[in-house]
Design a protein around this motif. Structure first.
Motif, mmCIF file in Angstrom:
data_model
loop_
_atom_site.group_PDB
_atom_site.id
_atom_site.type_symbol
_atom_site.label_atom_id
_atom_site.label_comp_id
_atom_site.label_asym_id
_atom_site.label_seq_id
_atom_site.Cartn_x
_atom_site.Cartn_y
_atom_site.Cartn_z
ATOM 1 N N LEU A 13 61.360 70.453 37.876
ATOM 2 C CA LEU A 13 60.952 71.705 38.533
ATOM 3 C C LEU A 13 59.433 71.813 38.587
ATOM 4 O O LEU A 13 58.852 72.134 39.641
ATOM 5 N N VAL A 14 58.769 71.506 37.457
ATOM 6 C CA VAL A 14 57.312 71.618 37.418
ATOM 7 C C VAL A 14 56.683 70.609 38.373
ATOM 8 O O VAL A 14 55.728 70.921 39.103
ATOM 9 N N THR A 15 57.241 69.383 38.412
ATOM 10 C CA THR A 15 56.698 68.372 39.324
ATOM 11 C C THR A 15 56.806 68.820 40.775
ATOM 12 O O THR A 15 55.833 68.730 41.542
ATOM 13 N N ALA A 16 57.991 69.339 41.142
ATOM 14 C CA ALA A 16 58.180 69.750 42.536
ATOM 15 C C ALA A 16 57.289 70.931 42.887
ATOM 16 O O ALA A 16 56.660 70.956 43.950
ATOM 17 N N LEU A 17 57.225 71.922 41.971
ATOM 18 C CA LEU A 17 56.366 73.081 42.234
ATOM 19 C C LEU A 17 54.905 72.654 42.349
ATOM 20 O O LEU A 17 54.179 73.113 43.228
ATOM 21 N N GLY A 18 54.499 71.743 41.446
ATOM 22 C CA GLY A 18 53.114 71.257 41.486
ATOM 23 C C GLY A 18 52.820 70.540 42.792
ATOM 24 O O GLY A 18 51.764 70.744 43.397
ATOM 25 N N LEU A 19 53.786 69.720 43.236
ATOM 26 C CA LEU A 19 53.605 69.004 44.509
ATOM 27 C C LEU A 19 53.442 69.983 45.653
ATOM 28 O O LEU A 19 52.525 69.865 46.484
ATOM 29 N N GLY A 20 54.313 71.016 45.669
ATOM 30 C CA GLY A 20 54.235 72.008 46.741
ATOM 31 C C GLY A 20 52.907 72.745 46.702
ATOM 32 O O GLY A 20 52.243 72.905 47.738
ATOM 33 N N ALA A 21 52.503 73.196 45.511
ATOM 34 C CA ALA A 21 51.246 73.946 45.398
ATOM 35 C C ALA A 21 50.062 73.078 45.813
ATOM 36 O O ALA A 21 49.146 73.537 46.510
ATOM 37 N N PHE A 22 50.101 71.811 45.406
ATOM 38 C CA PHE A 22 49.032 70.861 45.740
ATOM 39 C C PHE A 22 48.903 70.697 47.255
ATOM 40 O O PHE A 22 47.811 70.876 47.826
ATOM 41 N N ALA B 249 71.402 65.021 46.508
ATOM 42 C CA ALA B 249 70.088 64.395 46.405
ATOM 43 C C ALA B 249 69.706 63.727 47.722
ATOM 44 O O ALA B 249 68.547 63.782 48.160
ATOM 45 N N PHE B 250 70.698 63.147 48.365
ATOM 46 C CA PHE B 250 70.463 62.477 49.646
ATOM 47 C C PHE B 250 70.067 63.480 50.726
ATOM 48 O O PHE B 250 69.192 63.209 51.557
ATOM 49 N N MET B 251 70.708 64.661 50.684
ATOM 50 C CA MET B 251 70.310 65.704 51.636
ATOM 51 C C MET B 251 68.878 66.145 51.363
ATOM 52 O O MET B 251 68.147 66.507 52.299
ATOM 53 N N GLY B 252 68.464 66.113 50.100
ATOM 54 C CA GLY B 252 67.068 66.404 49.777
ATOM 55 C C GLY B 252 66.126 65.411 50.439
ATOM 56 O O GLY B 252 65.077 65.785 50.982
ATOM 57 N N VAL B 253 66.513 64.125 50.418
ATOM 58 C CA VAL B 253 65.703 63.099 51.086
ATOM 59 C C VAL B 253 65.609 63.394 52.581
ATOM 60 O O VAL B 253 64.535 63.293 53.188
ATOM 61 N N GLU B 254 66.749 63.795 53.165
ATOM 62 C CA GLU B 254 66.749 64.147 54.595
ATOM 63 C C GLU B 254 65.792 65.293 54.877
ATOM 64 O O GLU B 254 65.059 65.272 55.865
ATOM 65 N N LEU B 255 65.812 66.292 53.980
ATOM 66 C CA LEU B 255 64.929 67.444 54.189
ATOM 67 C C LEU B 255 63.463 67.013 54.118
ATOM 68 O O LEU B 255 62.619 67.482 54.894
ATOM 69 N N MET B 256 63.153 66.081 53.188
ATOM 70 C CA MET B 256 61.773 65.605 53.087
ATOM 71 C C MET B 256 61.361 64.884 54.362
ATOM 72 O O MET B 256 60.248 65.079 54.877
ATOM 73 N N LEU B 257 62.261 64.044 54.907
ATOM 74 C CA LEU B 257 61.945 63.336 56.155
ATOM 75 C C LEU B 257 61.709 64.326 57.288
ATOM 76 O O LEU B 257 60.785 64.168 58.093
ATOM 77 N N ASN B 258 62.541 65.383 57.328
ATOM 78 C CA ASN B 258 62.384 66.373 58.392
ATOM 79 C C ASN B 258 61.093 67.148 58.240
ATOM 80 O O ASN B 258 60.474 67.518 59.238
ATOM 81 N N ILE C 35 56.053 73.168 52.217
ATOM 82 C CA ILE C 35 57.009 73.906 51.378
ATOM 83 C C ILE C 35 58.384 73.238 51.445
ATOM 84 O O ILE C 35 59.040 73.022 50.421
ATOM 85 N N LEU C 36 58.812 72.879 52.666
ATOM 86 C CA LEU C 36 60.119 72.229 52.808
ATOM 87 C C LEU C 36 60.140 70.897 52.066
ATOM 88 O O LEU C 36 61.130 70.533 51.436
ATOM 89 N N PHE C 37 59.030 70.160 52.139
ATOM 90 C CA PHE C 37 58.954 68.876 51.436
ATOM 91 C C PHE C 37 59.114 69.087 49.935
ATOM 92 O O PHE C 37 59.841 68.341 49.268
ATOM 93 N N ALA C 38 58.453 70.124 49.406
ATOM 94 C CA ALA C 38 58.561 70.384 47.965
ATOM 95 C C ALA C 38 59.994 70.747 47.581
ATOM 96 O O ALA C 38 60.490 70.303 46.538
ATOM 97 N N ILE C 39 60.669 71.543 48.440
ATOM 98 C CA ILE C 39 62.057 71.902 48.130
ATOM 99 C C ILE C 39 62.940 70.657 48.129
ATOM 100 O O ILE C 39 63.776 70.466 47.237
ATOM 101 N N GLY C 40 62.723 69.781 49.124
ATOM 102 C CA GLY C 40 63.498 68.537 49.168
ATOM 103 C C GLY C 40 63.242 67.680 47.942
ATOM 104 O O GLY C 40 64.169 67.117 47.359
ATOM 105 N N ALA C 41 61.977 67.596 47.531
ATOM 106 C CA ALA C 41 61.643 66.799 46.341
ATOM 107 C C ALA C 41 62.302 67.395 45.110
ATOM 108 O O ALA C 41 62.832 66.658 44.261
ATOM 109 N N ALA C 42 62.299 68.735 45.013
ATOM 110 C CA ALA C 42 62.950 69.375 43.869
ATOM 111 C C ALA C 42 64.434 69.051 43.845
ATOM 112 O O ALA C 42 65.006 68.787 42.778
ATOM 113 N N ALA C 43 65.068 69.048 45.025
ATOM 114 C CA ALA C 43 66.502 68.726 45.076
ATOM 115 C C ALA C 43 66.746 67.304 44.604
ATOM 116 O O ALA C 43 67.684 67.040 43.852
#
Lengths: 255, 99
Positions: free
Chosen positions: A96-105, B30-39, B12-20
């Motif tokens: 969670l922290v990594t993803a939030l940090g990436l987004g904020a960055f 997780a694969f749908m997260g990769v799709e979201l990052m590509l989009n 923001i969408l990329f970060a959400i995909g990465a979090a997934a």
């Protein structure tokens, strides 16, 4: 320039459904949310002067890719539970922290730059894209053709199951069933004596007892089966017209 | 409204995909997260194409779509192959390899 109202609508229908990736439990709901995200992104492309890409986005993503996802969900079964044990300690918080940090960055960097916006918008009409694809990027197009063929063959190879043993005939299957002492015939269909929703009512054997195995496993998994108390009560009811027969059978198994 | 806002949306969408990808154990999610990052990267490419007034960004986004489609086909085939072998699509199951 972009209409602010349109931008905020697109932002809402892309960001809010994509949060389902993190919080939704059922995979089918997640897939449907991502379909909505893809439609929102198609709207964004059209807004940004790329109508061809918008149409391709809807055809390829919502039409093909997400339907493929739903198809695979059907193959692997929607009742796959997600285990919540952590293999690496505190993995959830680190992620969670990594993803939030990436987004904020990323957001902080993008808000800091200022790029002058071109006055005239681009035209992403199909003919313009086509000239671009088949003139300057024609080599890339051909390489992508190879890639798609390779991917198709790869999918065939990965999902193909070679036959290791000779095909078992019906006779052999039947002999094996008898040898292990299983029921030699097919399972009976549920709901032979339908009272309401027939699929959740077990079939009755010749002695009038319910056959539990006739109920689908899926219904049990979803807790959609009946407890059977009401049916037992009617079966054991002495005032029923054929109760003399029922009484003899129910005494035998001690109910 | 400046088209650079779409790049922020893409981030923001990329970060959400990465979090997934980092948080979920279900391989399909997780694969749908990769799709979201590509989009999200596609959205950034199209937004930059609008900002610069050049069509190249859209062509790049188109190529990313083709590669993503190929990736989905192979990835889902791998998920099905793993499911056939192990009866699970949890991403943590291969951790058993540690012994």
């Amino acid at each position: 320039m972009v209409n602010p109202v349109l931008f905020w609508i697109i932002a809402a229908i892309t960001v809010i459904p994509s949060l389902a990736l993190l919080f939704a439990r059922k995979t089918v709901y997640i897939a449907m949310s991502i379909v909505l995200v893809m439609v929102g992104l198609a709207a964004a492309y059209v807004t940004l002067g790329a109508p061809f890409l918008g149409v391709v986005q809807i055809v390829v993503y919502t039409g093909a890719v997400m339907m493929l996802f739903v198809f695979v969900l059907m193959l692997v079964g929607v009742d796959q539970r997600e285990d919540l044990r952590e293999t690496i300690r505190n993995q959830r918080w680190i992620g969670l922290v990594t993803a939030l940090g990436l987004g904020a960055f990323l957001v902080s960097i993008v808000t800091r730059v200022s790029i002058p916006v071109a006055e005239e918008g681009v035209s992403g009409e199909p003919d313009v894209i086509a000239f671009m694809l088949f003139e300057r990027y024609v080599l890339v197009m051909e390489v992508l053709g190879f890639l798609l063929i390779t991917a198709a063959v790869g999918a065939l190879v990965l999902t193909h199951v070679p036959r290791l043993k000779p095909r078992r005939t019906q006779l052999e299957v039947q002999r094996d069933r008898v040898r292990v002492g299983a029921d030699p015939v097919n399972k009976p269909m549920p709901g032979v004596y339908a009272r309401h929703n027939a699929l959740d009512v077990p079939a009755l054997d010749p002695e009038g007892k319910p056959i539990e195995a006739s109920i689908s496993r899926v219904l049990e998994m979803r807790d959609q089966t009946q407890e059977g108390e009401s049916f037992r009560a009617t079966l054991d009811d002495p005032t029923r017209p054929d109760s003399s027969y029922r009484d003899s059978t129910s005494k035998e198994d001690g109910r | 409204m400046d088209p650079i806002n779409f790049v922020i949306l893409a981030a923001i969408l990329f970060a959400i995909g990465a979090a997934a990808v980092l948080l979920r154990r279900n391989a399909i999610v997780a694969f749908m997260g990769v799709e979201l990052m590509l989009n999200a990267s596609n959205l950034a490419l199209v937004a930059f194409s609008r900002i610069h007034g050049e069509i190249d960004g859209q062509v790049m986004a188109f190529f990313v779509m083709v590669v993503a489609a190929a990736e989905v086909v192979v990835g889902l085939a791998i998920i099905i192959a793993v499911f056939r072998a192990r009866q699970t699509i949890s991403l943590d199951e291969p951790a058993e390899l540690k012994g």
